[in-house]
Scaffold this motif. Sequence first.
Motif, PDB file in Angstrom:
ATOM      1  N   ARG A   1       0.809  -1.215   0.000  1.00 34.49           N
ATOM      2  CA  ARG A   1       0.000   0.000   0.000  1.00 34.49           C
ATOM      3  C   ARG A   1       0.850   1.277   0.000  1.00 34.49           C
ATOM      4  N   LYS A   2       2.173   1.101  -0.155  1.00 31.95           N
ATOM      5  CA  LYS A   2       3.115   2.225  -0.244  1.00 31.95           C
ATOM      6  C   LYS A   2       3.118   3.085   1.014  1.00 31.95           C
ATOM      7  N   ARG A   3       2.867   2.480   2.141  1.00 32.21           N
ATOM      8  CA  ARG A   3       2.922   3.190   3.420  1.00 32.21           C
ATOM      9  C   ARG A   3       4.335   3.015   3.983  1.00 32.21           C
ATOM     10  N   PHE A   4       5.266   3.691   3.324  1.00 25.68           N
ATOM     11  CA  PHE A   4       6.685   3.411   3.523  1.00 25.68           C
ATOM     12  C   PHE A   4       7.181   3.783   4.924  1.00 25.68           C
TER      13      PHE A   4
ATOM     14  N   GLY B   1      11.288   2.973  -2.051  1.00 28.11           N
ATOM     15  CA  GLY B   1       9.991   3.555  -2.376  1.00 28.11           C
ATOM     16  C   GLY B   1       9.921   5.034  -2.038  1.00 28.11           C
ATOM     17  N   LYS B   2      10.618   5.446  -0.982  1.00 28.88           N
ATOM     18  CA  LYS B   2      10.632   6.858  -0.601  1.00 28.88           C
ATOM     19  C   LYS B   2      11.656   7.665  -1.380  1.00 28.88           C
TER      20      LYS B   2
END
Length: 390
Positions: A188-191, A221-222
């Motif tokens: 969910r890209k909640r890095f 991802g960040k």
Amino acid sequence: MTAAAREAFEKAVALENAGQVDKALVSYLKAQELSPEDTEIAYRTASALLQTGYLEEAQSQLRRIVFAEPDHLGARASLGNCQLLLGDTDNAKQNFCEVLERVPTNRNALFGLASVLLKENKPDEAAVAAKYLVDLLPDSAAVLTLFAETQARTDQKAAAIAAYRRALKSDPDHGPALLGLAETLLLRKRFDEVIELTIRASENAPADPLPLELLSDALMGKGALEDAIEAAEAALKIEPKSLSTLVRLSTLSRKTADHKAALSYALAAHDLDKTSRDALNALGAALAALKYQAQARSVLTGLATGTGLEAPIRKLVQELVKEDGAQPAAPAKTFRPTTGQETAETSDLPKESSGTTTSVDGSSPHSSEGLTVRSDQLPNVLGLRRQDRS
């Protein structure tokens, strides 16, 4: 049971209850030697063998008990656990089902059956057993984590996240829950949350490369590529023959324009597994980034046709890496993730707040040498620290 056997047995039970299973095993074995026909001693000895990792010995003893007493459901469930850990899922499943036919609420059998069904890629069926088990043990971190995995595998991500959080509320340091939640949130890209979870997991299990691999993915991802490389290098130090980490480092090196290092890591990954599509994709991408378009197409053609890496291209890659002056890799810097207060150099990533499976009872020629070494750089994310190699 003789008096001497009883004394040794009671000492073993006390040691086990105190969490000293290794010492308890010694006393159990002594009691069994003194009273070899006693089923209770034999069963407790087998359970201690299972808990301390003597799987073959535990399996042999449990089989003898089940053969002598087919209705000993505790021994049959433990035998199933042992077989599951040894990879004998067919016999494990049979034993779990036999136990549940007689006692549908047997917790170890339910846990074991759900675990087998997950291994068989039947998450919907596994979820039924896991949900039943949650009803029986609503505060068990291991049970909630198992249920969460069934939900993640059936694409019920919200339910999975909720169950993982419940597990961590019950046991904040439960490794499988930390990693399961991190993997789900990564999708969910909640890095930021993934970074926090994986740092905690790595602190609790410093010999496990998986938290560092997930941390590397979250940092990538960040866009914190140098720190992602640091985390991946630390994972590679723990497991030098990790295909996924070598491919990850190749990708990261290419993204930071260190194309020769990208080639080196990709070639090492290919040498570990010449059938790996990921390794050849990484190698082709690195060649393309260096403007060797024809050679990159050849790699991808070999990938499509299954012919693998051609000898001239291997020679080219080796020459390019050597041209770059790459030296055999020194051990990766010690990666020490911390969750303490960030310094000025480590505060440019804002944090977000966030809320190997065992049984319920706890019974449970290639190398990466010659890779390009990353230059020393100051850390800048969440207090991640490098140490000098000197």
